[in-house]
Design an enzyme around this catalytic site. Structure first.
Site, mmCIF file in Angstrom:
data_model
loop_
_atom_site.group_PDB
_atom_site.id
_atom_site.type_symbol
_atom_site.label_atom_id
_atom_site.label_comp_id
_atom_site.label_asym_id
_atom_site.label_seq_id
_atom_site.Cartn_x
_atom_site.Cartn_y
_atom_site.Cartn_z
ATOM 1 N N LYS A 206 0.842 -1.193 0.000
ATOM 2 C CA LYS A 206 0.000 0.000 0.000
ATOM 3 C C LYS A 206 0.883 1.251 0.000
ATOM 4 O O LYS A 206 0.695 2.157 -0.778
ATOM 5 C CB LYS A 206 -0.922 -0.042 1.218
ATOM 6 C CG LYS A 206 -1.843 1.149 1.338
ATOM 7 C CD LYS A 206 -2.830 0.950 2.468
ATOM 8 C CE LYS A 206 -3.600 2.244 2.724
ATOM 9 N NZ LYS A 206 -4.556 2.130 3.804
ATOM 10 N N GLU A 212 10.469 -4.636 4.580
ATOM 11 C CA GLU A 212 10.587 -6.038 4.174
ATOM 12 C C GLU A 212 10.296 -6.202 2.683
ATOM 13 O O GLU A 212 11.052 -6.841 1.938
ATOM 14 C CB GLU A 212 9.594 -6.918 4.964
ATOM 15 C CG GLU A 212 9.856 -6.992 6.453
ATOM 16 C CD GLU A 212 9.139 -5.913 7.250
ATOM 17 O OE1 GLU A 212 8.918 -4.804 6.701
ATOM 18 O OE2 GLU A 212 8.805 -6.170 8.416
ATOM 19 N N GLY A 268 -4.946 -2.045 4.907
ATOM 20 C CA GLY A 268 -4.126 -3.175 4.448
ATOM 21 C C GLY A 268 -4.789 -4.520 4.700
ATOM 22 O O GLY A 268 -4.864 -5.371 3.817
ATOM 23 N N ARG A 269 -5.311 -4.721 5.900
ATOM 24 C CA ARG A 269 -5.880 -6.040 6.240
ATOM 25 C C ARG A 269 -7.262 -6.262 5.635
ATOM 26 O O ARG A 269 -7.842 -7.330 5.797
ATOM 27 C CB ARG A 269 -5.911 -6.191 7.762
ATOM 28 C CG ARG A 269 -6.566 -5.045 8.517
ATOM 29 C CD ARG A 269 -6.210 -5.090 10.000
ATOM 30 N NE ARG A 269 -6.743 -3.969 10.764
ATOM 31 C CZ ARG A 269 -6.131 -2.811 10.929
ATOM 32 N NH1 ARG A 269 -4.961 -2.584 10.347
ATOM 33 N NH2 ARG A 269 -6.668 -1.853 11.659
ATOM 34 N N GLU A 354 -4.962 -6.714 14.710
ATOM 35 C CA GLU A 354 -4.496 -5.383 14.319
ATOM 36 C C GLU A 354 -5.664 -4.393 14.387
ATOM 37 O O GLU A 354 -5.468 -3.208 14.593
ATOM 38 C CB GLU A 354 -3.895 -5.412 12.904
ATOM 39 C CG GLU A 354 -2.934 -4.266 12.628
ATOM 40 C CD GLU A 354 -2.088 -4.452 11.374
ATOM 41 O OE1 GLU A 354 -0.863 -4.598 11.468
ATOM 42 O OE2 GLU A 354 -2.670 -4.442 10.269
ATOM 43 N N HIS A 385 -4.747 -33.426 17.946
ATOM 44 C CA HIS A 385 -3.653 -34.245 18.475
ATOM 45 C C HIS A 385 -2.584 -33.370 19.104
ATOM 46 O O HIS A 385 -1.463 -33.827 19.319
ATOM 47 C CB HIS A 385 -3.094 -35.119 17.358
ATOM 48 C CG HIS A 385 -4.152 -36.024 16.794
ATOM 49 N ND1 HIS A 385 -4.463 -37.240 17.361
ATOM 50 C CD2 HIS A 385 -5.033 -35.836 15.778
ATOM 51 C CE1 HIS A 385 -5.460 -37.784 16.677
ATOM 52 N NE2 HIS A 385 -5.830 -36.952 15.718
ATOM 53 N N LYS A 513 9.199 -0.487 14.295
ATOM 54 C CA LYS A 513 9.775 -0.158 12.987
ATOM 55 C C LYS A 513 10.816 0.957 13.141
ATOM 56 O O LYS A 513 11.902 0.895 12.575
ATOM 57 C CB LYS A 513 8.688 0.347 12.029
ATOM 58 C CG LYS A 513 7.715 -0.699 11.542
ATOM 59 C CD LYS A 513 6.764 -0.068 10.516
ATOM 60 C CE LYS A 513 5.601 -0.952 10.174
ATOM 61 N NZ LYS A 513 4.586 -0.312 9.353
#
Ligand code: F6P
Length: 549
Positions: A206, A212, A268-269, A354, A385, A513
């Site tokens: 965005k 990253e 973003g999400r 978030e 399990h 950040k």
């Protein structure tokens, strides 16, 4: 602005919680043959069973009052109207516009955004068809065989989850990969089997400034250029960008014609419905992508127009509040009985945590009630399990969501029937439990010696009364998936509205950040900055280990 804990319904719910504290769902089922009918909703293809919850008619009535008293109706209307409900970023929240299929105009700052939304969808269609039919060629003229999505957070999790969920719809000779981590292992492992001449990178960010993604994008560009003999014209055939930041895209060297836009009113999400979902469209084709949008749109309309008592996201959101704020449940497990939904919990972690992992309300006041839960989970039956032991007999109350399709896309022997049976059984076991007396009688019938009966029966006792929702649908189609994702988005909205927090900012990710930017050069030597003694010692130790001290 009233704090939720001061609302009359909140107070009544506290009292009501005490009233039902000792009651067991097993008895409620025994005494009420209509319990399932009263506490389940069939919406389209999705059946939502919420009868295995610690609720009575009175609970639901009070929770619905809480929704009304919180001003939920007005808040929903404000979102759909394009009001700037993301107050700390001064932005509208309009992911619903991305999947809007009607004729209605949707305005932001007085401008209808729908023509732009449709323009980008049409561009996605053209591009994905070119790649899928082999018309789009790499720098040596070969068609694309592999697509690599470079993005992180919302620019990765949503598309990755949907692409995996829709595996049965993939075009077989076009593989889609996702690289998110700045750890070079992620990129290198992915590139290992790929060919520069036939690989297409989607740089999805965005902001187009995320450390990253930009680091991965630069390394991917170098990888391409090595094969192209440094010829930068190859970039145009192998890199496209999805972003709101045209300037940064151009500065990176990507042709603006190869840029797919979206807008600052898409969080973003919540962005997989935009061009951020380009990798999905490449994997399954644009028709399927539009079916996904249709599923979400149907859920949007349901959320916007259905009375709260029959409104899936509203009921679901209120149930979450019931456990988080009145039972002290700190987490919420999402358990899809579907291997293709293995990334669903990961996506929901960002979506929910978030959005509602907030400690101040909309007026900036610290909250003194629990907000968003810790969301976790993985597909069944694997979890049975490992961590299900704690769900059944541990000391934490963990509300669970089970999701399962009645039919699989493959139907290999008994596999799917076993999967479904296990899913239903887990929800039943969590609710019913097994009493000490039942366990003891079973052991006695098996001939266990009297002196061992109490010990063994105690270990085999299940308290039950543990809540779960179950979502059952015929098959995991793009449409059903779109509805399910939108359901969770709106559930998060409902909870944020009642908790009176801003579900659409994420300032909590910023400090780390900022500090990482400061530490980065310090790892290479020179002066260490103003850190606590622990961080300084770690930087220095790391330098010694890296030989840069
Ligand atoms: O750091 C958090 C975050 O801002 C998320 O909200 C977002 O989805 C992710 O980073 C990626 O951001 P971008 O799409 O701008 O690269």
């Amino acid at each position: 602005m009233t704090v939720p804990t001061a609302l009359p319904a909140w107070r009544s719910l506290e009292e009501h919680r005490r009233e039902i504290a000792d009651q067991h769902m097993r008895d409620w089922f025994e005494n009420d043959p209509q319990r399932f009918q009263r506490f389940s909703l069939q919406w389209g293809e999705i059946l939502f069973d919420f009868s295995k919850h610690r609720i009575t008619d009175k609970t639901l009535g009070l929770l619905l009052q809480l929704a009304e008293q919180s001003g939920l109706r007005a808040k929903i209307d404000a979102m759909f109207a394009g009001d700037k409900i993301n107050v700390t970023e001064d932005r509208a929240v309009l992911h619903v516009a991305l999947r809007h299929r009607g004729d209605r105009a949707i305005y932001v700052d007085g401008r209808d955004v729908m023509p732009e939304v449709r323009r980008v969808l049409a561009k996605m269609r053209r591009f994905s068809e070119q790649v899928r039919t082999g018309q789009w060629r790499g720098f040596t003229g070969r068609p694309i065989t592999d697509v690599v999505n470079l993005g992180i957070g919302g620019s990765d999790l949503g598309p990755r989850m949907v692409t995996t969920a829709l595996t049965p719809y993939h075009k077989e000779d076009l593989r889609v990969h996702y690289v998110a981590n700045v750890d070079e292992a992620d990129l290198l492992d992915t590139l290992k089997g790929l060919d520069q001449e036939t690989t297409l990178f989607l740089v999805v960010s965005k902001t187009f400034t995320t450390q990253e993604t930009m680091t991965n994008a630069r390394s991917a560009r170098d990888w391409l250029l090595t094969a192209a003999g440094g010829d930068e014209s190859a970039i145009a055939r192998h890199f496209v960008a999805v972003s709101t930041n045209r300037h940064a895209v151009q500065a990176f060297g990507i042709d603006p014609d190869n840029m797919f836009e979206f807008w600052d009113w898409v969080g973003g999400r919540y962005s997989l419905w935009s061009a951020v979902g380009l990798s999905i469209a490449l994997a399954v084709g644009m028709d399927r992508f539009e079916e996904l949008l249709e599923g979400a749109y149907a859920m949007d309309e349901h959320f916007r127009t259905t009375p709260f008592s029959r409104n899936l996201p509203v009921v679901m959101g209120l149930l979450g509040i019931w456990y988080a704020d009145f039972f002290g449940a700190e987490s919420h497990a999402v358990l899809p009985y579907d291997q293709y939904l293995r990334h669903f919990p990961d996506h929901l972690q960002q979506l929910d945590m978030e959005s509602n992992g907030k400690g101040v309300d909309l007026a900036g006041r610290p909250v003194d009630y629990p907000t968003g839960p810790i969301v976790w989970g993985q597909p069944g039956t694997n979890g049975q399990h490992s961590f299900f032991q704690l769900l059944h007999q541990g000391t934490h109350l963990v509300p669970c969501d089970f999701l399962v399709a009645a039919r699989s896309h493959h139907e290999l022997g008994e596999h799917h029937r076993i999967l479904v049976a296990n899913c239903l059984a887990q929800a039943e076991a969590l609710m019913r439990g097994r009493t000490f007396e039942e366990a003891r009688a079973e052991l006695a019938a098996q001939g266990v010696a009297d002196d061992r009966l109490d010990l063994l029966a105690a270990a085999r006792t299940f308290p039950g009364n543990r809540p779960s929702s179950l979502f059952l649908y015929p098959e995991l189609t793009p449409k059903v998936l779109g509805s399910l994702i939108a359901l969770y988005e709106h559930k998060v909205f409902v909870q944020g509205a009642v908790w009176n927090v801003n579900s659409f900012d994420q300032w909590g990710v910023e400090l780390g950040k900022q500090l990482a930017r400061a530490i980065l050069p310090e790892l290479e030597g020179g002066q260490t900055g103003d850190h606590d003694a622990s961080t300084r010692a770690l930087i220095e130790h790391c330098r010694r280990l890296r030989g840069t001290a």
